[in-house]
Design an enzyme around this catalytic site. Sequence first.
Site, PDB file in Angstrom:
ATOM      1  N   ARG A  28      28.138  30.106 -10.181  1.00 29.35           N
ATOM      2  CA  ARG A  28      27.060  30.558  -9.362  1.00 29.35           C
ATOM      3  C   ARG A  28      25.582  30.440  -9.661  1.00 29.35           C
ATOM      4  O   ARG A  28      24.335  30.398  -9.037  1.00 29.35           O
ATOM      5  CB  ARG A  28      27.138  31.717  -8.733  1.00 29.35           C
ATOM      6  N   ASN A  97      21.053  38.864  -5.684  1.00 30.43           N
ATOM      7  CA  ASN A  97      21.264  37.559  -5.172  1.00 30.43           C
ATOM      8  C   ASN A  97      20.311  37.323  -3.834  1.00 30.43           C
ATOM      9  O   ASN A  97      20.968  38.036  -2.956  1.00 30.43           O
ATOM     10  CB  ASN A  97      22.660  37.356  -4.869  1.00 30.43           C
ATOM     11  N   GLY A  98      19.381  36.467  -3.785  1.00 28.97           N
ATOM     12  CA  GLY A  98      18.813  36.066  -2.530  1.00 28.97           C
ATOM     13  C   GLY A  98      17.280  35.921  -2.975  1.00 28.97           C
ATOM     14  O   GLY A  98      16.785  35.838  -4.201  1.00 28.97           O
ATOM     15  N   GLU A 461      26.269   8.758  -2.784  1.00 31.94           N
ATOM     16  CA  GLU A 461      27.086   9.884  -3.643  1.00 31.94           C
ATOM     17  C   GLU A 461      27.155   9.355  -4.869  1.00 31.94           C
ATOM     18  O   GLU A 461      27.040  10.129  -5.928  1.00 31.94           O
ATOM     19  CB  GLU A 461      28.457   9.950  -3.157  1.00 31.94           C
ATOM     20  N   GLU A 468      22.688  14.001 -11.152  1.00 31.86           N
ATOM     21  CA  GLU A 468      23.064  15.457 -11.297  1.00 31.86           C
ATOM     22  C   GLU A 468      23.416  15.522 -12.876  1.00 31.86           C
ATOM     23  O   GLU A 468      22.990  16.636 -13.619  1.00 31.86           O
ATOM     24  CB  GLU A 468      24.228  15.577 -10.553  1.00 31.86           C
ATOM     25  N   HIS A 484      12.696  -3.267   3.294  1.00 34.71           N
ATOM     26  CA  HIS A 484      11.582  -2.502   4.002  1.00 34.71           C
ATOM     27  C   HIS A 484      10.725  -1.657   3.159  1.00 34.71           C
ATOM     28  O   HIS A 484      10.249  -0.551   3.514  1.00 34.71           O
ATOM     29  CB  HIS A 484      12.296  -1.777   5.178  1.00 34.71           C
ATOM     30  N   LYS A 578      27.106  25.813  -8.783  1.00 39.07           N
ATOM     31  CA  LYS A 578      28.259  25.318  -8.005  1.00 39.07           C
ATOM     32  C   LYS A 578      28.287  25.787  -6.394  1.00 39.07           C
ATOM     33  O   LYS A 578      28.647  25.290  -5.496  1.00 39.07           O
ATOM     34  CB  LYS A 578      29.505  25.812  -8.605  1.00 39.07           C
TER      35      LYS A 578
HETATM   36  C1  F6R Z   1      26.937  17.286  -5.710  1.00 37.44           C
HETATM   37  C2  F6R Z   1      27.329  18.919  -5.279  1.00 37.44           C
HETATM   38  C3  F6R Z   1      26.624  19.409  -4.157  1.00 37.44           C
HETATM   39  C4  F6R Z   1      27.639  20.059  -3.370  1.00 37.44           C
HETATM   40  C5  F6R Z   1      26.438  20.969  -2.079  1.00 37.44           C
HETATM   41  C6  F6R Z   1      27.536  21.626  -1.209  1.00 37.44           C
HETATM   42  O1  F6R Z   1      27.810  17.091  -6.791  1.00 37.44           O
HETATM   43  O2  F6R Z   1      28.388  19.419  -5.829  1.00 37.44           O
HETATM   44  O3  F6R Z   1      25.666  18.467  -3.670  1.00 37.44           O
HETATM   45  O4  F6R Z   1      28.395  19.128  -2.696  1.00 37.44           O
HETATM   46  O5  F6R Z   1      25.688  21.835  -2.966  1.00 37.44           O
HETATM   47  O6  F6R Z   1      28.473  22.557  -1.778  1.00 37.44           O
HETATM   48  P1  F6R Z   1      29.693  22.998  -1.053  1.00 37.44           P
HETATM   49  O7  F6R Z   1      30.600  21.719  -0.740  1.00 37.44           O
HETATM   50  O8  F6R Z   1      30.270  23.782  -2.059  1.00 37.44           O
HETATM   51  O9  F6R Z   1      29.282  23.497   0.256  1.00 37.44           O
END
Ligand code: F6R
Length: 583
Positions: A28, A97-98, A461, A468, A484, A578
């Site tokens: 997190r 958190n927030g 992607e 990343e 374009h 994550k």
């Molecule tokens: C990219 C990645 C992020 C997540 C996004 C949504 O590799 O991991 O773009 O896909 O933060 O996360 P989830 O799927 O957990 O809602």
Amino acid sequence: MCGIFGYVGKQTNVGDMVLRGLKTLEYRGYDSWGIAVKNEGKISIEKKTGKIGNPKLSFSQSNIGIGHTRWATHGGVTVANAHPHLDCTGRIAILHNGIIENFEGIKEDLLKKGHKFVSETDTEVFPHLLEDLEKTNDFSTAFRLAFNKIKGLNAIVGINSETSEIAAAKTGSPLVVGVADGEFYISSDSLGIVPHTKKLLFLKDNEMVILGKNLTLLNLPEGSEKNPDIQTVDWKIEEADIGKFQHFMHKEIYDQPKVIRGIAQREDEIEALSEIIKKAFGTFFIGAGTAFYACLAGSYFFSKIAKRHVNTIAASEFNYLEDFLTDKSLVIAFSQSGETIDVVEPLQRASKKGSKIAAITNVLGSTIYRISDFKMLINAGPEKAVASTKAYLAKLAILLMTSYSLSGKIKEGSEILLKTAEEIERILKDEDSLRKIAKGIKGLENVYIIGRGPSYPSALEGALKIKEVSYVHAEGLSGGELKHGPIALIEKGTPCFVFAPNDETYDAIMSNASEIKARGGMIIGVSFKNSPLFDHFIEVKDIKEGSILSQIVPLQLIAYFLSVLKGFDPDKPRNLAKSVTVK
Ligand code: F6R
């Protein structure tokens, strides 16, 4: 984002226990971490910047403590800004958190009253506000009144060294309480709690809990008591084993054939999902980042295979496009973590409008899983690397199977997936050639990736993965959009990946590749056949729409190799987390 873990009870090695809990929450955020425990009537704190690692804590025995792993929002990554934060007397420690949206006004008032601040965070206003309110109220009331004064989507947890209680309240980010015999745990998710107890209380927004000798649950803002709905779960937490790999990202790329084979077997669940789609009048796919790109690929599968229209919207934009939702609409959320606030919020709003909400998520018991009417687990196994790989392919596999199911040909979908798994295994065997390509482009500053139709999400992607983990600027574009504007960026030697599968996009994307080549670009073709246009060729065999799944694998590996070659940690890239629980 940010992870919170706390304990109060009989055990006396609370520092180490909170540390273990924090390690399960590092996904997190990993900018800094800190722990506070009650020590001889006072609070002792240890804080450090960076990832947790294996520190030796110097706390004495204690039976109450809280810890935090931070993803910075307000204030840089420093020890002073790391949580927990204290009041002026050092009796109250707070984790957050927030974002406290109105912190500036509160801080001004507190400064006038003589409170001393040591950090640049929004969080630090809370312990001081609480200290002020505690002059005329008990800890629990002061905590509630302080929480009622702050604005935003927040989860706050605190300890008071005098009362030996943990107080916690939330309006947005998740908090789970674990209940054992004379012991209470509190955490941002159930992962670190389930090994200790299977009795869980999922705090709802506008609830507050006091944990000490007992558990008291209160409604916010007024503070009336309510009965806690403690659930007993039979969840087993699947441990992620890195095996022979050096990094989880690499390992998770290798997990993909198995994950796809698993989904090919889940015909009943896919048919159930198709049924609710058939009944809906207007289906919306929402997701964030990689999950959004999976949704986008899904909308091409639905159009091409199932001849159905779905609306695909980045979850963070959905709030501004929700006016046409009705009680017949279906919103399907795709989320690996099941906690992304950008996804949770629109789902809650859709639900209020009477729309059906469905969750395709990888985490059992996550917020999105719990609030949805229909739920399907991705079953990709724990995804530890911050950059999503196997969850992306699993979502694509579910969407491909669902499209085939809607067209009455689920068996065909399942066969395509099995062939896709085989093809991915073949691609993985040749990872050395991909490492060479990564070596060749590692010194360059910009990378472009183009695709058309269902390969357009692959371009997005692929670029996201490179950005990343390797911090190289990468842009994914639809081939048609190139002229374009973006073609102005192509110079001699600019690397450009071209997705050219054996489908209706082939001729047009090859024309776009020629346009880049004519301007000196270096073409790396990802295709079922080689072409004189390609400077490098990455073979991805034709398996109908399954190629949309397998063709991303070389880009995942190139992103991984770029990261390693540049000396970065692909599992924990800078600035990311994550689970994204702030807006
Ligand atoms: C990219 C990645 C992020 C997540 C996004 C949504 O590799 O991991 O773009 O896909 O933060 O996360 P989830 O799927 O957990 O809602």
